[in-house]
Design an enzyme around this catalytic site. Sequence first.
Site, mmCIF file in Angstrom:
data_model
loop_
_atom_site.group_PDB
_atom_site.id
_atom_site.type_symbol
_atom_site.label_atom_id
_atom_site.label_comp_id
_atom_site.label_asym_id
_atom_site.label_seq_id
_atom_site.Cartn_x
_atom_site.Cartn_y
_atom_site.Cartn_z
ATOM 1 N N ASP A 46 1.037 -0.597 0.217
ATOM 2 C CA ASP A 46 0.231 0.304 -0.114
ATOM 3 C C ASP A 46 1.239 1.575 0.044
ATOM 4 O OD1 ASP A 46 -2.154 1.814 1.443
ATOM 5 O OD2 ASP A 46 -3.206 -0.014 1.408
ATOM 6 N N HIS A 50 -3.517 5.752 2.919
ATOM 7 C CA HIS A 50 -4.920 4.997 3.493
ATOM 8 C C HIS A 50 -3.847 3.955 3.948
ATOM 9 C CE1 HIS A 50 -6.167 1.819 0.543
ATOM 10 N NE2 HIS A 50 -6.828 2.486 0.701
ATOM 11 N N SER A 78 -11.182 -1.393 -0.306
ATOM 12 C CA SER A 78 -9.859 -0.777 0.504
ATOM 13 C C SER A 78 -9.940 -1.670 1.569
ATOM 14 C CB SER A 78 -9.252 0.440 0.361
ATOM 15 O OG SER A 78 -7.893 0.761 -0.716
#
Length: 441
Positions: A136, A196, A378
């Site tokens: 990520d 994120h 996600s």
Amino acid sequence: MRTGMAALLGAVMALAVVPLTAAAQEEPEQEIIVKFRDGASRSDALEKSRTRAVADATDGAEVLASRDAAESIRVLMARGDVEYAEPNIVLEATAVPNDPLWPQQWHYWESPGGIGLSPAWDQGPSGAGVRVAVIDTGRTAHPDLSANYIGGYDFISNAVFAKDGNGRDANPTDQGDWRLAGQCGPGSPARPSSWHGLHVAGTVAALRNNLTGGTGVAPLAKVVPVRVLGTCGGTLADIAAGIVWAAGGAVPGVPANPNPAKVLNLSLGGPSAVCPATLQNAINTARNVHGATVVVAAGNDAANASGTTPANCAGVITTGATDRQANRAWYSNFGASVEICAPGGETSPVAANGVLSTLNNGVTVPAGSIYQFYQGTSMATPHVAGVVALMQHARVQHGKPLLTPAQVLLHLKAMVLPPAAQCGKGLLDAQGSVAAAIAAP
């Protein structure tokens, strides 16, 4: 506008010192429950398994003590005169952690939209000893997660995208993925840093029972941060390299990974009519050569996941998203490529209906540690990756070999949803999945 190969798929006494005797330095004894078959050579079994009798159990079984329960179970189960051998685990009242934000993490416990996490924990596993690679935006320090980070690498080749002044390096720290208007192509909007990877990692393995924030699905698992997403996303070559390295494979010019992961989480994706060969080959290496289970996001286009990659690659567990009422979330991709759905939440019109996890409030570079609700496939994906970590830990606790990726998918259980939801097996069932992993040969 989409740029790069991939876009993010989701939008908080004193102690007296005394000398140790030799016996005191040995490993503490653990208990196991064993049932011998009629005519069994019990004394030989006790000697070979290095166990001693402690007490009688029900159903004709007995409790034995061992200094290496896993090895004793392995030896006993290899005998034809043993019906079963299993850890004498300690159960408590249904696990409710003391983390203050647990009541807001509906996606773990609430009916109908939660995954039934507490009953899964009640069966013993916590993810201890299992490594999950979060491929990520990288690592961001957080008091509810940092203790569970281990190793990692930065695979972003483009120094501008990486914001660290160089290409690939051994520092997986998330430098922030903020961008200026037009920086990622004509008309691309400005946006702040998303952090994120931190949010995803928190869902996998935020600490439990530390009187801080919330918790993760597998709170004693270790997170290997693999940085592949930067300012404008991530390239196919960088993501493929990150996948191979995370699982323990060799990548030219990069030191070997000392912490290979058996679970890979890819909460990323981009449009592609077919799975690119570069990506499929990387997944094949991770899965077929190194035995890593690859969990990926279905995508957030409210479209068939067959047009999104790596959701359309073979050998992955493609994960769609559900809302708080266990409906497929409005944005979630769907179709035959989707193996299972998990809570992804919907933050509009009520933010608290999203998935709550660790985050940072820095607009560009890291600042304060917070918690925030996000939505997206996600957010659904790390629920599945965390449950896979619990399944594998449960296998170890019961003296059984780790599940292969194919076996993981076979034993991953779900609560049935209407066919129209197009959620494959349905909504992730943590309790059922752990129970199935324990019961499997």
